[in-house]
Design a protein around this motif. Structure first.
Motif, PDB file in Angstrom:
ATOM      1  N   MET A  11       0.843  -1.169   0.000  1.00 42.96           N
ATOM      2  CA  MET A  11       0.000   0.000   0.000  1.00 42.96           C
ATOM      3  C   MET A  11       0.897   1.243   0.000  1.00 42.96           C
ATOM      4  O   MET A  11       1.804   1.377   0.803  1.00 42.96           O
ATOM      5  N   CYS A  12       0.619   2.158  -0.897  1.00 43.85           N
ATOM      6  CA  CYS A  12       1.411   3.381  -1.015  1.00 43.85           C
ATOM      7  C   CYS A  12       0.961   4.419  -0.002  1.00 43.85           C
ATOM      8  O   CYS A  12      -0.216   4.510   0.321  1.00 43.85           O
ATOM      9  N   THR A  13       1.912   5.185   0.481  1.00 43.96           N
ATOM     10  CA  THR A  13       1.630   6.297   1.373  1.00 43.96           C
ATOM     11  C   THR A  13       2.119   7.574   0.719  1.00 43.96           C
ATOM     12  O   THR A  13       3.205   7.608   0.127  1.00 43.96           O
ATOM     13  N   TYR A  14       1.309   8.610   0.802  1.00 46.48           N
ATOM     14  CA  TYR A  14       1.615   9.892   0.187  1.00 46.48           C
ATOM     15  C   TYR A  14       1.632  10.965   1.270  1.00 46.48           C
ATOM     16  O   TYR A  14       0.988  10.819   2.300  1.00 46.48           O
ATOM     17  N   PHE A  15       2.358  12.054   1.025  1.00 45.89           N
ATOM     18  CA  PHE A  15       2.364  13.129   2.003  1.00 45.89           C
ATOM     19  C   PHE A  15       2.401  14.490   1.330  1.00 45.89           C
ATOM     20  O   PHE A  15       2.736  14.616   0.158  1.00 45.89           O
ATOM     21  N   HIS A  16       2.040  15.460   2.113  1.00 48.69           N
ATOM     22  CA  HIS A  16       2.041  16.863   1.690  1.00 48.69           C
ATOM     23  C   HIS A  16       2.198  17.699   2.953  1.00 48.69           C
ATOM     24  O   HIS A  16       1.740  17.298   4.018  1.00 48.69           O
ATOM     25  N   THR A  17       2.844  18.832   2.852  1.00 49.24           N
ATOM     26  CA  THR A  17       2.978  19.713   4.004  1.00 49.24           C
ATOM     27  C   THR A  17       2.116  20.954   3.801  1.00 49.24           C
ATOM     28  O   THR A  17       1.839  21.358   2.662  1.00 49.24           O
ATOM     29  N   MET A  18       1.687  21.511   4.912  1.00 50.36           N
ATOM     30  CA  MET A  18       0.903  22.748   4.852  1.00 50.36           C
ATOM     31  C   MET A  18       1.307  23.653   6.010  1.00 50.36           C
ATOM     32  O   MET A  18       1.653  23.182   7.088  1.00 50.36           O
ATOM     33  N   ASP A  19       1.238  24.942   5.758  1.00 49.62           N
ATOM     34  CA  ASP A  19       1.434  25.913   6.826  1.00 49.62           C
ATOM     35  C   ASP A  19       0.111  26.106   7.532  1.00 49.62           C
ATOM     36  O   ASP A  19      -0.954  26.044   6.913  1.00 49.62           O
ATOM     37  N   SER A  20       0.177  26.333   8.834  1.00 53.94           N
ATOM     38  CA  SER A  20      -1.026  26.572   9.616  1.00 53.94           C
ATOM     39  C   SER A  20      -0.690  27.598  10.696  1.00 53.94           C
ATOM     40  O   SER A  20       0.483  27.878  10.938  1.00 53.94           O
ATOM     41  N   PRO A  21      -1.700  28.114  11.374  1.00 54.46           N
ATOM     42  CA  PRO A  21      -1.433  29.051  12.465  1.00 54.46           C
ATOM     43  C   PRO A  21      -0.632  28.448  13.626  1.00 54.46           C
ATOM     44  O   PRO A  21      -0.107  29.186  14.449  1.00 54.46           O
ATOM     45  N   ILE A  22      -0.523  27.125  13.662  1.00 58.18           N
ATOM     46  CA  ILE A  22       0.251  26.480  14.729  1.00 58.18           C
ATOM     47  C   ILE A  22       1.519  25.814  14.189  1.00 58.18           C
ATOM     48  O   ILE A  22       2.108  24.974  14.842  1.00 58.18           O
ATOM     49  N   GLY A  23       1.926  26.200  12.994  1.00 52.50           N
ATOM     50  CA  GLY A  23       3.161  25.679  12.413  1.00 52.50           C
ATOM     51  C   GLY A  23       2.915  24.756  11.240  1.00 52.50           C
ATOM     52  O   GLY A  23       1.778  24.514  10.834  1.00 52.50           O
ATOM     53  N   CYS A  24       4.006  24.243  10.726  1.00 55.73           N
ATOM     54  CA  CYS A  24       3.946  23.343   9.574  1.00 55.73           C
ATOM     55  C   CYS A  24       3.386  21.984   9.998  1.00 55.73           C
ATOM     56  O   CYS A  24       3.799  21.414  11.003  1.00 55.73           O
ATOM     57  N   LEU A  25       2.428  21.498   9.225  1.00 53.19           N
ATOM     58  CA  LEU A  25       1.846  20.179   9.452  1.00 53.19           C
ATOM     59  C   LEU A  25       2.154  19.301   8.248  1.00 53.19           C
ATOM     60  O   LEU A  25       2.118  19.774   7.106  1.00 53.19           O
ATOM     61  N   THR A  26       2.448  18.025   8.486  1.00 50.92           N
ATOM     62  CA  THR A  26       2.636  17.080   7.394  1.00 50.92           C
ATOM     63  C   THR A  26       1.454  16.122   7.411  1.00 50.92           C
ATOM     64  O   THR A  26       1.158  15.494   8.427  1.00 50.92           O
ATOM     65  N   LEU A  27       0.775  16.049   6.274  1.00 45.73           N
ATOM     66  CA  LEU A  27      -0.415  15.210   6.115  1.00 45.73           C
ATOM     67  C   LEU A  27      -0.015  13.944   5.373  1.00 45.73           C
ATOM     68  O   LEU A  27       0.707  14.013   4.377  1.00 45.73           O
ATOM     69  N   TYR A  28      -0.496  12.799   5.847  1.00 47.38           N
ATOM     70  CA  TYR A  28      -0.201  11.509   5.217  1.00 47.38           C
ATOM     71  C   TYR A  28      -1.502  10.802   4.872  1.00 47.38           C
ATOM     72  O   TYR A  28      -2.465  10.853   5.642  1.00 47.38           O
ATOM     73  N   ALA A  29      -1.497  10.120   3.729  1.00 47.60           N
ATOM     74  CA  ALA A  29      -2.679   9.357   3.318  1.00 47.60           C
ATOM     75  C   ALA A  29      -2.271   8.185   2.440  1.00 47.60           C
ATOM     76  O   ALA A  29      -1.206   8.193   1.815  1.00 47.60           O
ATOM     77  N   THR A  30      -3.143   7.200   2.410  1.00 49.69           N
ATOM     78  CA  THR A  30      -3.046   6.129   1.424  1.00 49.69           C
ATOM     79  C   THR A  30      -3.975   6.538   0.285  1.00 49.69           C
ATOM     80  O   THR A  30      -4.500   7.654   0.264  1.00 49.69           O
ATOM     81  N   ASP A  31      -4.241   5.633  -0.627  1.00 51.82           N
ATOM     82  CA  ASP A  31      -5.194   5.934  -1.695  1.00 51.82           C
ATOM     83  C   ASP A  31      -6.590   6.194  -1.147  1.00 51.82           C
ATOM     84  O   ASP A  31      -7.362   6.940  -1.734  1.00 51.82           O
ATOM     85  N   ASN A  32      -6.912   5.581   0.012  1.00 57.20           N
ATOM     86  CA  ASN A  32      -8.286   5.591   0.505  1.00 57.20           C
ATOM     87  C   ASN A  32      -8.544   6.356   1.791  1.00 57.20           C
ATOM     88  O   ASN A  32      -9.697   6.603   2.127  1.00 57.20           O
ATOM     89  N   ALA A  33      -7.507   6.693   2.561  1.00 56.26           N
ATOM     90  CA  ALA A  33      -7.760   7.290   3.877  1.00 56.26           C
ATOM     91  C   ALA A  33      -6.575   8.105   4.370  1.00 56.26           C
ATOM     92  O   ALA A  33      -5.417   7.827   4.027  1.00 56.26           O
ATOM     93  N   LEU A  34      -6.892   9.062   5.202  1.00 57.08           N
ATOM     94  CA  LEU A  34      -5.882   9.859   5.889  1.00 57.08           C
ATOM     95  C   LEU A  34      -5.298   9.003   7.008  1.00 57.08           C
ATOM     96  O   LEU A  34      -6.037   8.348   7.744  1.00 57.08           O
ATOM     97  N   THR A  35      -3.966   8.983   7.143  1.00 54.71           N
ATOM     98  CA  THR A  35      -3.339   8.135   8.154  1.00 54.71           C
ATOM     99  C   THR A  35      -2.627   8.919   9.249  1.00 54.71           C
ATOM    100  O   THR A  35      -2.434   8.398  10.344  1.00 54.71           O
ATOM    101  N   ALA A  36      -2.227  10.156   8.976  1.00 57.19           N
ATOM    102  CA  ALA A  36      -1.521  10.931  10.007  1.00 57.19           C
ATOM    103  C   ALA A  36      -1.516  12.414   9.671  1.00 57.19           C
ATOM    104  O   ALA A  36      -1.539  12.794   8.503  1.00 57.19           O
ATOM    105  N   ILE A  37      -1.475  13.211  10.729  1.00 58.33           N
ATOM    106  CA  ILE A  37      -1.214  14.646  10.650  1.00 58.33           C
ATOM    107  C   ILE A  37      -0.182  14.897  11.737  1.00 58.33           C
ATOM    108  O   ILE A  37      -0.468  14.736  12.923  1.00 58.33           O
TER     109      ILE A  37
END
Length: 158
Positions: free
Chosen positions: A1-27
């Motif tokens: 199963m592949c895992t993908y990520f992306h980072t985003m800026d937020s008012p509380i700092g940089c967050l890294t978002l992780y997901a598979t093809d079907n679901a979010l797995t981590a922030i």
């Protein structure tokens, strides 16, 4: 199963978002251990785009509940605790004791606290809404300053 990520800026700092093809797995916060090294950077992944959109709405005070497919990895006990965390209403705080009672085990306060600390989906599964029985802020993976910011944001918009 592949895992993908992306980072985003937020008012509380940089967050890294992780997901598979079907679901979010981590922030995760910047200082937290990243997900698998095999994760592929994919800022255009539809689920990561939707997660970022909903988080931006949350930080703007226009979203109180998230509508995302979630698949956090954890033990059966952790899953029960995280499911219960998801029922804490926006702008409301529970104690660890209340959380233990919600899963049917009043004596599990310490175990509930440990499961809470292992929540991989910060903000979306609102572990920041759990405080000490005495009303004081207690540990948070992002740091107590971020927990205070999240709670203040929710109080302002509740």
């Amino acid at each position: 199963m592949c895992t993908y990520f992306h980072t985003m800026d937020s008012p509380i700092g940089c967050l890294t978002l992780y997901a598979t093809d079907n679901a979010l797995t981590a922030i995760l916060y910047q200082h937290q251990t990243p997900q698998p090294e095999t994760a592929t950077y994919m800022p255009q992944h539809p689920l990561l785009i939707e997660c970022e959109r909903q988080l931006q709405q949350y930080f703007a005070g226009t979203r109180q509940q998230f509508n995302l497919p979630l698949a956090p990895k954890g033990t059966d006990f952790q899953q029960r605790v995280w499911q219960s965390l998801s029922t804490i209403p926006y702008g409301v705080c529970w104690s660890y004791q209340q959380l233990a009672i919600s899963i049917g085990n009043i004596k599990a306060c310490q175990a509930v606290g440990m499961a809470n600390s292992k929540n991989p989906l910060s903000i979306v599964i609102p572990c920041h809404r759990v405080i000490g029985k005495n009303g004081k802020l207690t540990g948070y993976a992002g740091g107590l300053d971020k927990k205070q910011t999240l709670l203040a944001l929710e109080q302002e918009h509740a």
